[in-house]
Design an enzyme around this catalytic site. Structure first.
Site, PDB file in Angstrom:
ATOM      1  N   CYS A 247       0.813  -1.223   0.000  1.00  0.00           N
ATOM      2  CA  CYS A 247       0.000   0.000   0.000  1.00  0.00           C
ATOM      3  C   CYS A 247       0.845   1.272   0.000  1.00  0.00           C
ATOM      4  O   CYS A 247       0.351   2.329  -0.373  1.00  0.00           O
ATOM      5  CB  CYS A 247      -0.926   0.015   1.211  1.00  0.00           C
ATOM      6  SG  CYS A 247      -2.120  -1.331   1.239  1.00  0.00           S
TER       7      CYS A 247
ATOM      8  N   HIS B  94      -9.164   3.327  -2.132  1.00  0.00           N
ATOM      9  CA  HIS B  94      -7.770   2.996  -1.866  1.00  0.00           C
ATOM     10  C   HIS B  94      -7.206   2.155  -3.013  1.00  0.00           C
ATOM     11  O   HIS B  94      -7.164   0.923  -2.929  1.00  0.00           O
ATOM     12  CB  HIS B  94      -7.706   2.233  -0.541  1.00  0.00           C
ATOM     13  CG  HIS B  94      -6.350   1.848  -0.069  1.00  0.00           C
ATOM     14  ND1 HIS B  94      -5.170   2.292  -0.643  1.00  0.00           N
ATOM     15  CD2 HIS B  94      -5.957   1.016   0.960  1.00  0.00           C
ATOM     16  CE1 HIS B  94      -4.141   1.769  -0.009  1.00  0.00           C
ATOM     17  NE2 HIS B  94      -4.589   0.985   0.962  1.00  0.00           N
TER      18      HIS B  94
END
Length: 378
Positions: free
Chosen positions: A89, A333
């Site tokens: 991420c 995201h």
């Protein structure tokens, strides 16, 4: 840091963020990345031949060096090399940090960011055993067993251990949606967004997602848990890029920007990966010589409301200072891009909107890592 050794972000762009399987589902990862790379070149006024390198974060792509394919698709000369970064991420923010290092090492201009198409990511399988069929796996491991804990469960446990209640999580998630929807509808994001695939604005924010509605969501990862689909980020498609240039190039271009004061990357317990941004923030602030109370704009990746609140509590950071125009809980995201989206958001607030001052971006990553960056308007 002296101006002569500076790395300066002078232009930014991102796609609208789409919910996986929806508006951007027909676009491959390079089809998301190429438009933002081209837009950043145009916004910075760069000659494509002046670009020394392209660095993009990506987690789930098809291989083949996503950054290289994207750079060529954007029309960059074949002489411009490209590197794909995978820090899960945190890949997009790691790519921007690497670009700053390259510039300090002598490069004049580096394009950096990230891209993710969860919708078109290839399916992978383990090789068959004993003549059986290949077995598809849902994700690659974040750590060796038994530390390989699913992100949702890990952050549910983090919230419990930090004493973050379900009510706080739902209230924070509702705030993120409310503020992101208001900013989107007021045109605040328009200057940073490059329309792609017919999508002109972020798909996910919901102004009407109230605490009362969120309270009806069941626990998502364990029966007694507090993390739900409503107070977690969405799986998303999107891309973001920035132009990082030397002080000399910045002066030549005559553009305002963000000087990268410091960056930091840390490792933490892989069973509590969401905590990774805490020591990363502390180290980046220490390296910048700037205490947290001097930071004007704070952008933390909102993977889970409980995770963000646990980190804020540990940092003694008022959550109302975080993502004041909404964050990933509302926007989504797109894993490999999200860290770069944070830098785009800092640029928009500190430079494009004229707020000025210091900014902080930070993000946690699967496997127990964190990346943070401190910037100042210049």
């Amino acid at each position: 840091m002296g101006v002569d050794g500076s790395a300066v972000v002078v232009a930014v762009a991102r796609t609208p963020i789409g919910t996986a399987g929806h508006a951007l589902a027909g676009l491959s990862v390079e089809q998301l990345a190429a438009p933002v790379l081209g837009s950043v070149i145009d916004r910075a006024g760069l000659d494509p031949h002046d670009v020394d390198e392209v660095v993009l974060g990506n987690c789930l792509g098809p291989g083949g060096n996503v950054a290289r394919v994207s750079a060529l698709a954007a029309g960059l000369p074949s002489s411009v090399p490209a590197l794909t970064v995978d820090r899960q991420c945190a890949s997009g923010l790691a790519a921007v940090g690497l670009a700053a290092h390259l510039v300090r090492g002598g490069a004049s201009a580096v394009l950096a960011g990230g891209a993710e198409s969860a919708s078109t990511a290839p399916w992978r399988s383990w090789p068959p055993e004993d003549g059986g069929e290949p077995v598809r796996y849902e994700r690659a491991p974040f750590a060796p067993a038994p530390a390989d804990v699913d992100m949702g469960l890990a952050n549910d446990l983090l919230a419990e251990e930090a004493g973050v209640t379900r009510e706080r999580q739902d209230a924070y998630a509702a705030r993120s949606h409310r503020q992101a929807a208001a900013a989107r509808d007021a045109g605040v994001f328009d200057r940073e967004v490059v329309p792609v695939g017919g999508l002109t604005r972020d798909e996910r924010p919901r102004a009407g997602l109230t605490v009362e509605r969120l309270s009806r969501f069941p626990a998502a990862f364990r029966p007694e848990g507090t993390v739900t689909a409503g107070n977690s980020c969405g799986v998303s498609d999107g891309a973001a890029a920035v132009a990082v240039v030397s002080a000399e190039m910045s002066q030549r271009l005559g553009l305002p920007g963000l000087r990268v004061l410091s960056s930091a990357t840390v490792g933490v317990d892989p069973t509590r990966p969401g905590r990774g941004l805490v020591p990363a923030v502390r180290l980046a602030l220490e390296r910048a010589g700037a205490p947290l109370d001097r930071i004007d704009v704070v952008e933390l990746n909102e993977a889970f409301a409980g995770q963000v609140l646990a980190c804020c509590d540990e940092l003694d950071l008022d959550p109302d200072r975080v993502c004041v125009e909404g964050g990933a809980l509302a926007l989504g995201h797109p894993w490999g891009a999200s860290g770069a989206v944070l830098v785009v958001r800092l640029f928009s607030q500190l430079v494009a909107q004229g707020a000025g001052g210091l900014g902080l971006a930070a993000i946690a990553a699967g496997g127990g890592q964190g990346v943070a960056m401190v910037v100042e308007s210049c």
